[in-house]
Design an enzyme around this catalytic site. Structure first.
Site, short mmCIF file in Angstrom:
data_model
loop_
_atom_site.label_atom_id
_atom_site.label_comp_id
_atom_site.label_asym_id
_atom_site.label_seq_id
_atom_site.Cartn_x
_atom_site.Cartn_y
_atom_site.Cartn_z
N ALA A 120 0.87 -1.18 0.00
CA ALA A 120 0.00 0.00 0.00
C ALA A 120 0.91 1.23 0.00
CB ALA A 120 -0.87 -0.01 1.25
N GLY A 151 0.47 -4.95 1.04
CA GLY A 151 -0.72 -4.96 0.18
C GLY A 151 -0.47 -5.59 -1.18
N GLU A 196 -0.83 -9.20 -0.56
CA GLU A 196 -2.26 -9.43 -0.31
C GLU A 196 -3.04 -9.41 -1.63
OE1 GLU A 196 -2.18 -6.31 2.75
OE2 GLU A 196 -3.26 -7.71 4.04
N GLU A 213 4.40 -5.16 7.40
CA GLU A 213 3.59 -4.15 8.09
C GLU A 213 4.04 -3.89 9.54
OE1 GLU A 213 2.40 -6.50 6.11
OE2 GLU A 213 0.78 -5.70 4.86
N1 COA Z 1 4.55 3.16 -0.57
C1 COA Z 1 4.94 4.32 -1.11
N2 COA Z 1 6.07 4.46 -1.84
C2 COA Z 1 6.84 3.38 -1.99
C3 COA Z 1 6.50 2.13 -1.46
C4 COA Z 1 5.29 2.04 -0.71
N3 COA Z 1 4.87 0.88 -0.18
N4 COA Z 1 7.46 1.24 -1.77
C5 COA Z 1 8.36 1.91 -2.51
N5 COA Z 1 8.00 3.21 -2.65
C6 COA Z 1 8.69 4.27 -3.36
C7 COA Z 1 9.88 4.79 -2.57
O1 COA Z 1 9.45 5.76 -1.61
C8 COA Z 1 10.71 5.40 -3.67
O2 COA Z 1 10.13 6.65 -4.06
P1 COA Z 1 11.09 7.93 -4.33
O3 COA Z 1 11.99 7.49 -5.43
O4 COA Z 1 10.12 8.98 -4.74
O5 COA Z 1 11.81 8.17 -3.06
C9 COA Z 1 10.49 4.44 -4.83
O6 COA Z 1 9.27 3.76 -4.55
C10 COA Z 1 11.60 3.40 -4.97
O7 COA Z 1 11.72 2.72 -3.73
P2 COA Z 1 13.11 2.60 -2.93
O8 COA Z 1 12.79 2.36 -1.49
O9 COA Z 1 14.01 3.74 -3.25
O10 COA Z 1 13.68 1.27 -3.60
P3 COA Z 1 14.72 0.26 -2.94
O11 COA Z 1 15.20 -0.62 -4.05
O12 COA Z 1 15.76 0.98 -2.14
O13 COA Z 1 13.87 -0.62 -1.90
C11 COA Z 1 11.91 -1.85 -1.17
C12 COA Z 1 12.83 -1.45 -2.36
C13 COA Z 1 10.73 -2.61 -1.72
C14 COA Z 1 12.72 -2.77 -0.24
C15 COA Z 1 11.48 -0.58 -0.41
O14 COA Z 1 10.94 0.33 -1.36
C16 COA Z 1 10.44 -0.82 0.65
O15 COA Z 1 10.76 -1.34 1.73
N6 COA Z 1 9.16 -0.43 0.38
C17 COA Z 1 8.11 -0.48 1.34
C18 COA Z 1 7.63 -1.90 1.52
C19 COA Z 1 6.53 -1.96 2.58
O16 COA Z 1 6.76 -1.73 3.74
N7 COA Z 1 5.32 -2.31 2.13
C20 COA Z 1 4.20 -2.52 3.00
C21 COA Z 1 3.35 -1.31 3.07
S1 COA Z 1 2.01 -1.56 4.16
#
Ligand code: COA
Length: 260
Positions: free
Chosen positions: A66, A112, A115, A135
């Site tokens: 999400a 999400g 999910e 989460e």
């Molecule tokens: N919501 C909003 N934005 C998200 C996102 C999310 N769940 N997951 C990734 N993004 C965005 C990042 O903020 C970043 O945006 P920016 O370039 O404007 O800063 C872009 O996507 C790229 O992500 P980034 O974190 O830089 O990539 P990464 O390769 O370093 O890491 C992940 C990849 C997947 C490990 C990391 O993005 C992450 O942990 N995401 C969240 C996962 C999460 O907790 N999901 C559950 C949500 S309830």
């Protein structure tokens, strides 16, 4: 309808729905969830669609969760409404759909995103995919059906390990635990998804819908899945497709189903 966050194409009765927010790793913001609801409503009601393949744009992510940026200002009521509305409008809509939905997990499927994949009827993954429910690292729990569907797929013990640690698992482990049913090279992912869907689309459409309803009913509280199966089985005998299926078998020819 014009979609801002989805790409939709149709070929050979397969509707391809691709979540297209690559710069945000296809995170599910409000607008994307609303578009998903519309896109699935359209697909389930369009006679030109037999089944749906759902995937994410780019090589990196199916859906990284999400959209966390939309969470910041929510309080208890807002969080409850978010989970309730999206569960009904998107996740349950897909799970209870009348046509088969297959998730092609091309990269991160987190929170999400996992999910969403779990709401689909079948999951195949690229070798590079990573899946998890992070989460708790945000002070939350899965809210789009994850605490229910993950144990159904991988068992309670592995589900609780994933949910409580927030750790990701790789595609090989996802296959081992039954979270996905096939793992292939990234460039073979859509081909594998299509191979499965094309086989499914040779089958009787009303029987597919009845099978989905019957399997799902066993996971609905207070519903006797065996009773649902009996009723759905019986109803199949009233379809033209059943008559065609039996006639084709006895006539030693391929069945041509019409979904009637
Ligand atoms: N919501 C909003 N934005 C998200 C996102 C999310 N769940 N997951 C990734 N993004 C965005 C990042 O903020 C970043 O945006 P920016 O370039 O404007 O800063 C872009 O996507 C790229 O992500 P980034 O974190 O830089 O990539 P990464 O390769 O370093 O890491 C992940 C990849 C997947 C490990 C990391 O993005 C992450 O942990 N995401 C969240 C996962 C999460 O907790 N999901 C559950 C949500 S309830």
């Amino acid at each position: 309808m014009e979609f801002q966050n989805l790409l939709i194409t149709n070929q050979d009765r397969i509707q391809y729905i691709t979540i297209n927010r690559e710069s945000k790793l296809n995170a599910l913001n409000k607008a994307t969830l609303a578009e998903l609801h519309t896109a699935f409503f359209d697909a389930f009601n369009n006679p030109a669609v037999g089944g749906i393949i759902l995937t994410g744009a780019g090589a990196k992510a199916f859906v990284a969760g999400a959209d966390i940026s939309e969470f910041a200002d929510l309080a208890v009521d807002g969080g409850t409404a978010l989970a309730r509305n999206n569960q009904i409008e998107v996740f349950d809509q897909i799970a209870n759909g009348s046509k088969p939905v297959l998730a092609a997990i091309n990269g991160f499927a987190l929170g999400g995103g996992l999910e969403l994949a779990m709401a689909c009827h079948i999951r195949v993954a690229a070798e590079t995919a990573k899946m998890g429910t992070p989460e708790v690292t945000l002070g939350l729990i899965p809210g789009y059906g994850g605490t229910q569907r993950l144990p159904q797929l991988v068992g309670k013990g592995k589900a609780l390990e994933m949910i409580l640690t927030g750790d990701m698992i790789n595609a090989a482990d996802a296959l081992y635990y039954g979270l996905v049913t096939h793992v292939v090279a990234p460039d073979a992912l859509l081909e594998k998804a299509e191979e499965l869907m094309k086989k499914i689309l040779l089958r009787a459409p009303l029987a597919l819908a009845a099978a989905i309803r019957s399997v799902n009913s066993g996971f609905n509280d207070g519903v006797n899945g065996f009773e649902t199966e009996i009723e759905e089985f019986g109803k199949c005998f009233g379809t033209e497709d059943f008559k065609e299926g039996v006639a084709a078998f006895l006539g030693k020819r391929k069945a041509e189903f019409k979904g009637k």
